[in-house]
Design a protein around this motif. Structure first.
Motif, PDB file in Angstrom:
ATOM      1  N   LEU B  37       0.821  -1.207   0.000  1.00  0.00           N
ATOM      2  CA  LEU B  37       0.000   0.000   0.000  1.00  0.00           C
ATOM      3  C   LEU B  37       0.861   1.267   0.000  1.00  0.00           C
ATOM      4  O   LEU B  37       0.421   2.304  -0.471  1.00  0.00           O
ATOM      5  N   GLY B  38       2.079   1.128   0.503  1.00  0.00           N
ATOM      6  CA  GLY B  38       2.985   2.271   0.505  1.00  0.00           C
ATOM      7  C   GLY B  38       3.315   2.757  -0.901  1.00  0.00           C
ATOM      8  O   GLY B  38       3.769   3.886  -1.078  1.00  0.00           O
ATOM      9  N   TYR B  39       3.071   1.907  -1.914  1.00  0.00           N
ATOM     10  CA  TYR B  39       3.422   2.282  -3.290  1.00  0.00           C
ATOM     11  C   TYR B  39       2.200   2.639  -4.125  1.00  0.00           C
ATOM     12  O   TYR B  39       2.329   2.919  -5.315  1.00  0.00           O
ATOM     13  N   VAL B  40       1.007   2.629  -3.514  1.00  0.00           N
ATOM     14  CA  VAL B  40      -0.218   2.905  -4.290  1.00  0.00           C
ATOM     15  C   VAL B  40      -0.149   4.265  -4.976  1.00  0.00           C
ATOM     16  O   VAL B  40      -0.364   4.385  -6.175  1.00  0.00           O
ATOM     17  N   THR B  41       0.163   5.289  -4.192  1.00  0.00           N
ATOM     18  CA  THR B  41       0.115   6.643  -4.741  1.00  0.00           C
ATOM     19  C   THR B  41       1.062   6.818  -5.918  1.00  0.00           C
ATOM     20  O   THR B  41       0.649   7.265  -6.986  1.00  0.00           O
ATOM     21  N   THR B  42       2.326   6.465  -5.719  1.00  0.00           N
ATOM     22  CA  THR B  42       3.294   6.640  -6.819  1.00  0.00           C
ATOM     23  C   THR B  42       2.866   5.836  -8.044  1.00  0.00           C
ATOM     24  O   THR B  42       2.911   6.349  -9.160  1.00  0.00           O
ATOM     25  N   ALA B  43       2.434   4.583  -7.849  1.00  0.00           N
ATOM     26  CA  ALA B  43       2.104   3.726  -8.990  1.00  0.00           C
ATOM     27  C   ALA B  43       0.898   4.263  -9.764  1.00  0.00           C
ATOM     28  O   ALA B  43       0.948   4.375 -10.992  1.00  0.00           O
ATOM     29  N   VAL B  44      -0.165   4.636  -9.063  1.00  0.00           N
ATOM     30  CA  VAL B  44      -1.373   5.117  -9.754  1.00  0.00           C
ATOM     31  C   VAL B  44      -1.101   6.445 -10.457  1.00  0.00           C
ATOM     32  O   VAL B  44      -1.451   6.621 -11.630  1.00  0.00           O
ATOM     33  N   LEU B  45      -0.470   7.366  -9.756  1.00  0.00           N
ATOM     34  CA  LEU B  45      -0.235   8.681 -10.365  1.00  0.00           C
ATOM     35  C   LEU B  45       0.672   8.562 -11.589  1.00  0.00           C
ATOM     36  O   LEU B  45       0.429   9.209 -12.608  1.00  0.00           O
ATOM     37  N   THR B  46       1.711   7.716 -11.507  1.00  0.00           N
ATOM     38  CA  THR B  46       2.607   7.565 -12.657  1.00  0.00           C
ATOM     39  C   THR B  46       1.867   6.974 -13.856  1.00  0.00           C
ATOM     40  O   THR B  46       2.079   7.410 -14.992  1.00  0.00           O
ATOM     41  N   ALA B  47       1.006   5.994 -13.607  1.00  0.00           N
ATOM     42  CA  ALA B  47       0.255   5.388 -14.712  1.00  0.00           C
ATOM     43  C   ALA B  47      -0.571   6.459 -15.429  1.00  0.00           C
ATOM     44  O   ALA B  47      -0.615   6.500 -16.663  1.00  0.00           O
TER      45      ALA B  47
END
Lengths: 247, 103
Positions: B37-47
């Motif tokens: 969950l710590g990587y949700v923000t970076t992953a979604v925003l980058t996509a």
């Protein structure tokens, strides 16, 4: 007398929360304005934009909502993507829950509604400097309300601004730019960097999928990649430290 | 339709925040889930960033894509100044200049 004493401490704690949150408004104010402007640009009515800020109350996820809505995604895809983006709040909820276990349901509902990134960050910092604080809920009420009021006012001002700006200006490009400013601080952390590279590449490679499914696939792949990178780094650190011991 | 999306989004978001505070989640999150969950923000925003900047009219576009130089310039400004307003203003202005003068 004792009651009066604790009353004073509660209001002090509330005001302290407001004061701790204030410096973060430098980042929140432009964000709220941009959201208001982009909401109008995406074709929503001022009332819809305003209501979204009240009902969802989550910065980046609201802009993602606009982005998906404008591209014609179904309400279910829009709301599940918003849900996924906001899942990180479960981490905050888990971390802070033990401090609120004695509160009434009403308090728990209000504090949960106000539990954003910025409010959580400041209240957790307060708990770190002062772990045994029976009135910490007043601190989160302060940080949360400070942010809430600012978010609603700046959304409103953004709506006013948005109705004045002609849509032909093509402000949609502000969405990726806004997200980039959120991601920039993570570039220095290499599991996050891996997550960014994997998610970005997969989003582009699978862009022909229907219903913007490429975003979901890319996000899951990016999360897994970041997590694996984190494990690999931890293992490496362990190897290095055990080698250091044997020498 | 939009109201449905707003209300479900709000409900999801509130329930996530209420999950542990309100005792909905019976047990603590497993460590693996927490770490991911710590990587949700970076992953979604980058996509979203990648598909906005690099895909134009459903086509992966590198050549003749004015959004790429504008985005890169804004990224450099963001790295140096860490200022949201300055970054967005630079990016929008650069895109406008690229569209009207170069491409």
């Amino acid at each position: 007398m004792a009651n009066q004493h604790s009353d004073i401490r509660r209001s002090d704690e509330f005001i302290l929360g407001l004061r701790h949150e204030a410096p973060l408004l430098v980042g929140v104010i432009p964000f709220g304005l941009i959201f208001g402007v982009l909401g109008i640009e995406a074709g929503l009515t001022p009332f819809q934009v305003m209501t979204m800020s009240v009902i969802i109350f989550g910065g980046a996820s609201q802009i993602i909502f606009l982005e998906l809505f404008a591209s014609g995604a179904s309400p279910y895809l829009v709301s599940s993507t918003v849900g996924v983006v906001n899942l990180r709040h479960a981490l905050y909820s888990a971390r802070i829950a033990p401090y609120f276990s004695q509160l009434t349901l009403g308090w728990k509902i209000i504090l949960s509604y106000l539990l954003t990134d910025e409010a959580y960050a400041m209240t957790i910092r307060r708990l770190e400097t002062r772990p045994h604080n029976p009135v910490i809920h007043y601190h989160l009420l302060g940080t949360g309300l400070c942010l809430w009021v600012s978010w609603q006012i700046t959304t409103f001002l953004g709506i006013m601004l948005g109705t004045a700006i002609p849509p032909s200006l093509g402000l949609g490009f502000a969405i990726p730019l806004t997200f980039m400013t959120i991601i920039i601080p993570y570039l220095a952390n290499w599991p996050h960097l891996i997550a960014i590279l994997v998610s970005g590449s997969i989003a582009v490679l699978t862009h022909q999928m229907p219903w913007k499914l490429n975003l979901v696939i890319a996000a899951i792949a990016g999360m897994l990649a970041g997590y694996l990178a984190e494990i690999l780094r931890k293992n490496n650190d362990v190897d290095i430290s055990t080698n250091g011991h044997s020498q | 339709m939009i109201w449905l999306a707003i209300i479900i989004s709000g409900l999801f978001t509130f329930l996530t925040r209420f999950s542990f505070i309100g005792g909905l989640a019976g047990r603590p999150l497993p460590a693996t889930v927490r770490a991911m969950l710590g990587y949700v923000t970076t992953a979604v925003l980058t996509a979203i960033i990648a598909s906005e900047v690099l895909v134009i009219n459903d086509h992966f576009t590198i050549a003749n894509n004015p959004q790429i130089p504008a985005f890169l310039l804004a990224a450099i400004i963001a790295l140096i100044f860490r200022n949201i307003v300055l970054t967005i203003a630079t990016g929008l202005l650069a895109l406008w200049i690229c569209q009207h003068m170069i491409y």
